[in-house]
Design a protein around this motif. Structure first.
Motif, PDB file in Angstrom:
ATOM      1  N   SER A 119       0.785   2.581   6.315  1.00 33.30           N
ATOM      2  CA  SER A 119       1.686   1.437   6.816  1.00 33.30           C
ATOM      3  C   SER A 119       2.800   1.321   5.740  1.00 33.30           C
ATOM      4  O   SER A 119       2.542   1.562   4.425  1.00 33.30           O
ATOM      5  CB  SER A 119       0.849   0.286   7.224  1.00 33.30           C
ATOM      6  N   LEU A 120       3.959   0.746   6.062  1.00 33.96           N
ATOM      7  CA  LEU A 120       5.078   0.509   5.455  1.00 33.96           C
ATOM      8  C   LEU A 120       5.126  -1.214   5.438  1.00 33.96           C
ATOM      9  O   LEU A 120       5.018  -1.728   6.499  1.00 33.96           O
ATOM     10  CB  LEU A 120       6.172   0.857   5.766  1.00 33.96           C
ATOM     11  N   ARG A 121       4.953  -1.818   4.133  1.00 36.55           N
ATOM     12  CA  ARG A 121       5.073  -3.390   4.346  1.00 36.55           C
ATOM     13  C   ARG A 121       6.368  -3.883   3.731  1.00 36.55           C
ATOM     14  O   ARG A 121       6.875  -3.511   2.624  1.00 36.55           O
ATOM     15  CB  ARG A 121       4.007  -3.923   3.446  1.00 36.55           C
ATOM     16  N   VAL A 126       3.978  -5.539   8.442  1.00 35.98           N
ATOM     17  CA  VAL A 126       3.424  -4.233   8.223  1.00 35.98           C
ATOM     18  C   VAL A 126       3.533  -3.599   9.251  1.00 35.98           C
ATOM     19  O   VAL A 126       3.308  -3.966  10.470  1.00 35.98           O
ATOM     20  CB  VAL A 126       1.573  -4.646   7.986  1.00 35.98           C
ATOM     21  N   LEU A 127       4.166  -2.581   8.883  1.00 34.19           N
ATOM     22  CA  LEU A 127       4.574  -1.520   9.975  1.00 34.19           C
ATOM     23  C   LEU A 127       3.922  -0.200   9.892  1.00 34.19           C
ATOM     24  O   LEU A 127       4.060   0.554   8.908  1.00 34.19           O
ATOM     25  CB  LEU A 127       6.154  -1.189  10.065  1.00 34.19           C
ATOM     26  N   PRO A 128       3.166   0.047  10.887  1.00 28.92           N
ATOM     27  CA  PRO A 128       2.256   1.491  10.722  1.00 28.92           C
ATOM     28  C   PRO A 128       3.185   2.614  10.857  1.00 28.92           C
ATOM     29  O   PRO A 128       4.102   2.330  11.740  1.00 28.92           O
ATOM     30  CB  PRO A 128       1.250   1.451  11.971  1.00 28.92           C
ATOM     31  N   LEU A 129       3.089   3.467  10.143  1.00 29.12           N
ATOM     32  CA  LEU A 129       3.897   4.678  10.192  1.00 29.12           C
ATOM     33  C   LEU A 129       3.578   5.331  11.456  1.00 29.12           C
ATOM     34  O   LEU A 129       4.595   6.096  11.726  1.00 29.12           O
ATOM     35  CB  LEU A 129       3.672   5.486   8.917  1.00 29.12           C
ATOM     36  N   PRO A 177      11.286   1.617  -5.231  1.00 27.80           N
ATOM     37  CA  PRO A 177       9.933   2.303  -5.869  1.00 27.80           C
ATOM     38  C   PRO A 177       8.961   2.961  -5.051  1.00 27.80           C
ATOM     39  O   PRO A 177       8.034   3.567  -5.432  1.00 27.80           O
ATOM     40  CB  PRO A 177       9.502   0.778  -6.623  1.00 27.80           C
ATOM     41  N   CYS A 178       9.167   2.740  -3.726  1.00 33.30           N
ATOM     42  CA  CYS A 178       8.197   3.072  -2.815  1.00 33.30           C
ATOM     43  C   CYS A 178       8.625   4.484  -2.177  1.00 33.30           C
ATOM     44  O   CYS A 178       7.772   5.276  -1.463  1.00 33.30           O
ATOM     45  CB  CYS A 178       7.880   2.228  -1.641  1.00 33.30           C
TER      46      CYS A 178
END
Length: 120
Positions: A26-28, A33-36, A74-75
């Protein structure tokens, strides 16, 4: 790190942008929170940021959320690795990153995923 890079980082920190974080699959972004797996669009392109250009991904999710992540975030490495690991783009990162770099002067975006399916 050059002086231009340091200046860019200082400016970005002051813009109060909530930086995305990859957590598992996921991307927070802040509290969201967004599930890939819910990605419905991914476009790779060159983004002009202050005094330079960066590789960027514009991500669209089925719930209507979207964000742009650049290689300066950073991600970045975690996101690219997750996209490759989950096969969520039409090409592995080594291919589309090379294509963006090769076509950087043309500024042409590369559609890596559209409408919930990997595009050809």
């Amino acid at each position: 790190m050059s002086i231009v890079d340091r200046i860019n980082r200082l400016i970005m920190c002051r813009m109060e942008r909530t930086l995305p974080v990859v957590e598992g699959d996921s991307l927070r972004i802040g509290r969201e929170v967004l599930p890939l797996a819910e990605l419905c669009g991914v476009v790779a392109h060159e983004a002009d940021v202050h005094a330079g250009a960066l590789i960027a991904l514009t991500l669209a999710f089925r719930n209507g959320s979207g964000t742009m992540v650049t290689q300066d975030d950073p991600c970045w490495n975690d996101l690219v690795s997750a996209l490759d690991r989950l096969s969520l783009t039409s090409a592995p990162s080594r291919d589309w990153i090379s294509a963006v770099l090769a076509g950087a002067s043309a500024g042409s975006p590369i559609v890596l995923r559209r409408d919930g399916r990997a595009s050809a």
